[in-house]
Design a protein around this motif. Structure first.
Motif, mmCIF file in Angstrom:
data_model
loop_
_atom_site.group_PDB
_atom_site.id
_atom_site.type_symbol
_atom_site.label_atom_id
_atom_site.label_comp_id
_atom_site.label_asym_id
_atom_site.label_seq_id
_atom_site.Cartn_x
_atom_site.Cartn_y
_atom_site.Cartn_z
ATOM 1 N N GLY A 64 52.641 39.992 48.999
ATOM 2 C CA GLY A 64 53.069 38.967 48.029
ATOM 3 C C GLY A 64 52.498 37.594 48.354
ATOM 4 O O GLY A 64 51.797 37.031 47.584
ATOM 5 N N LEU A 65 52.774 37.109 49.535
ATOM 6 C CA LEU A 65 53.693 37.625 50.542
ATOM 7 C C LEU A 65 55.149 37.470 50.098
ATOM 8 O O LEU A 65 55.462 36.550 49.331
ATOM 9 N N THR A 66 56.006 38.329 50.602
ATOM 10 C CA THR A 66 57.440 38.225 50.337
ATOM 11 C C THR A 66 58.184 38.426 51.647
ATOM 12 O O THR A 66 57.693 39.123 52.538
ATOM 13 N N TRP A 67 59.343 37.827 51.761
ATOM 14 C CA TRP A 67 60.195 38.095 52.921
ATOM 15 C C TRP A 67 61.635 37.708 52.584
ATOM 16 O O TRP A 67 61.882 36.979 51.614
ATOM 17 N N GLY A 68 62.561 38.228 53.372
ATOM 18 C CA GLY A 68 63.964 37.926 53.105
ATOM 19 C C GLY A 68 64.872 38.703 54.040
ATOM 20 O O GLY A 68 64.408 39.533 54.836
ATOM 21 N N ALA A 69 66.166 38.401 53.944
ATOM 22 C CA ALA A 69 67.135 39.039 54.844
ATOM 23 C C ALA A 69 68.504 39.109 54.182
ATOM 24 O O ALA A 69 68.800 38.356 53.245
ATOM 25 N N ASN A 70 69.336 40.013 54.654
ATOM 26 C CA ASN A 70 70.745 40.116 54.216
ATOM 27 C C ASN A 70 71.621 40.165 55.456
ATOM 28 O O ASN A 70 71.284 40.838 56.426
ATOM 29 N N VAL A 71 72.752 39.443 55.400
ATOM 30 C CA VAL A 71 73.776 39.553 56.440
ATOM 31 C C VAL A 71 74.907 40.373 55.823
ATOM 32 O O VAL A 71 75.372 40.061 54.722
ATOM 33 N N ILE A 72 75.329 41.418 56.531
ATOM 34 C CA ILE A 72 76.302 42.356 55.958
ATOM 35 C C ILE A 72 77.398 42.652 56.969
ATOM 36 O O ILE A 72 77.099 42.936 58.134
ATOM 37 N N GLU A 73 78.655 42.565 56.519
ATOM 38 C CA GLU A 73 79.720 43.126 57.351
ATOM 39 C C GLU A 73 79.877 44.567 56.917
ATOM 40 O O GLU A 73 80.258 44.861 55.787
ATOM 41 N N PHE A 74 79.556 45.490 57.797
ATOM 42 C CA PHE A 74 79.427 46.911 57.448
ATOM 43 C C PHE A 74 80.792 47.574 57.255
ATOM 44 O O PHE A 74 81.661 47.423 58.039
#
Ligand SMILES: CC(C)(COP(=O)(O)OP(=O)(O)OC[C@H]1O[C@@H](n2cnc3c(N)ncnc32)[C@H](O)[C@@H]1OP(=O)(O)O)[C@@H](O)C(=O)NCCC(=O)NCCS
Length: 337
Positions: free
Chosen positions: A327-337
């Motif tokens: 893309g460039l592409t990028w990213g993140a997720n914070v998750i309480e599982f």
């Protein structure tokens, strides 16, 4: 949690209630690859951490892999396909130019109620997909969704190019996300970034409007993906560090609060280098690249599925998904599982 993040949250949480993955049976080992191009198991292992990759047969398509992963995720969530409201398939190796791969998944699952689309954010597609679903669930617009990352990269790999063919594999991973109002679990925060200036670092140019099918390609190799490995390597480390750092800051968390970081599996050395800069202890970094290679959008959900099923993470743990790609592409997720 950061005030700005807290204020934006509604009582609806986007909770992962089911997960599953699927990989084609056929495996291609480094030793077998070394018979096809001038490389060796030693070179591939030390530079990338990859030992093998799963490869589809001629009659296995992206929608097939996606559907198999989705069935497992739905079974785990105990959700009937007829109840699914949205299906997103993150892929850069779609079933066809159109209709979307998601349309074929909907048909196979008979998920008649769902609206569906494909998401082309390359290796970041799954992380982008979770971020989008988080918004729809928190706003109350939908009650559930299937997010699938599915790729048949072997079909756009130049098996004569040793700089790229050693890296990629096929597979799919899926999650069911449902709206819950009874607790803290769920996606806490997501970020997404892109930089179109660097599109040439990773691309596959054929079949689009720039190189239409009704004109011969001036370079026949453009039907395959091309990568500038060194450039991508440096950008990947930098962007992963930035995305994870931003997540921690926005959520008022430190690495001590995080149980596991599940990165896109693009190269074990890239993940190790970024982890070192982020001061993440080794036991909090999940790696399964040895078995799968880089499966682009499928990589994070396949890794997450293995991580969860092996008991490496448990309910209540805070985990981070992070990805980087074309893309460039990028990213993140914070998750309480
Ligand atoms: C591709 C990658 C493994 C190459 O590793 P590297 O350490 O950067 O290696 P280089 O490209 O500098 O090549 C070093 C040498 O190995 C050679 N080489 C390249 N591929 C090889 C292979 N499969 N086997 C043996 N030698 C190889 C090169 O020709 C070069 O030789 P030279 O020094 O004689 O010119 C690494 O750059 C990488 O993983 N990049 C990111 C991958 C990516 O794009 N992923 C997708 C996006 S998420």
């Amino acid at each position: 949690m950061n005030k700005e993040v807290e204020e934006r949250r509604t009582p609806c949480r986007a909770v992962i209630t089911g997960y599953g993955s699927f990989a084609p049976e056929k495996k291609l080992t480094n030793e077998e690859l070394a018979k096809m191009v001038d490389t060796s198991d030693e070179w591939i292992t030390t530079r990338t951490g990859i030992k093998a990759r799963h490869i589809t047969s001629d009659n296995e398509s992206t929608a097939f892999l996606a559907t198999e992963a989705a069935k497992k995720a739905l079974a785990e969530a105990k959700l009937d396909a007829s109840e699914v409201e949205l299906i997103i398939v993150a892929t850069i190796t779609p079933e066809m130019v159109f209709p979307s791969t998601a349309s074929f998944v909907q048909r196979s699952l008979q998920a008649k109620k769902a609206w569906v689309f494909d998401l082309a954010a390359a290796c970041s597609g799954f992380v982008y997909g979770l971020s989008i679903v988080q918004q729809f669930i928190e706003s109350g617009r939908i009650k559930n969704a299937l997010v699938i990352g599915a790729e048949t990269l072997s079909k756009i790999t130049n098996w004569k190019d040793r700089t790229s063919c050693i890296l990629f594999g096929d597979g799919a991973g899926a999650v069911v996300i449902e709206s819950k109002e009874d607790g803290r679990r769920g996606i806490i925060y997501s970020n997404m970034y892109s930089d179109g200036d660097c599109w040439e670092a990773l691309n596959c140019q054929a079949h689009g409007s720039r190189h239409p099918s009704n004109r011969p390609l001036e370079d026949p190799k453009k039907i395959y993906m091309e990568i500038k490995g060194r450039e991508v390597y440096q950008q990947a480390v930098r962007r992963i560090v930035e995305a994870v750092t931003e997540c921690l800051e926005k959520c008022n968390l430190t690495m001590d609060d995080i149980s596991m970081v599940i990165s896109h599996q693009m190269n074990a050395r890239i993940i190790e280098s970024a982890s070192k800069r982020l001061k993440i202890p080794e036991e909090k970094v999940f790696l399964n690249i040895a078995e799968y290679g880089n499966t682009s959008a499928a990589s994070v959900p396949i890794a997450f599925n293995e991580c969860a099923r092996s008991g490496r993470i448990k309910h209540g743990d805070i985990i981070i998904f992070v990805a980087f790609g074309a893309g460039l592409t990028w990213g993140a997720n914070v998750i309480e599982f």
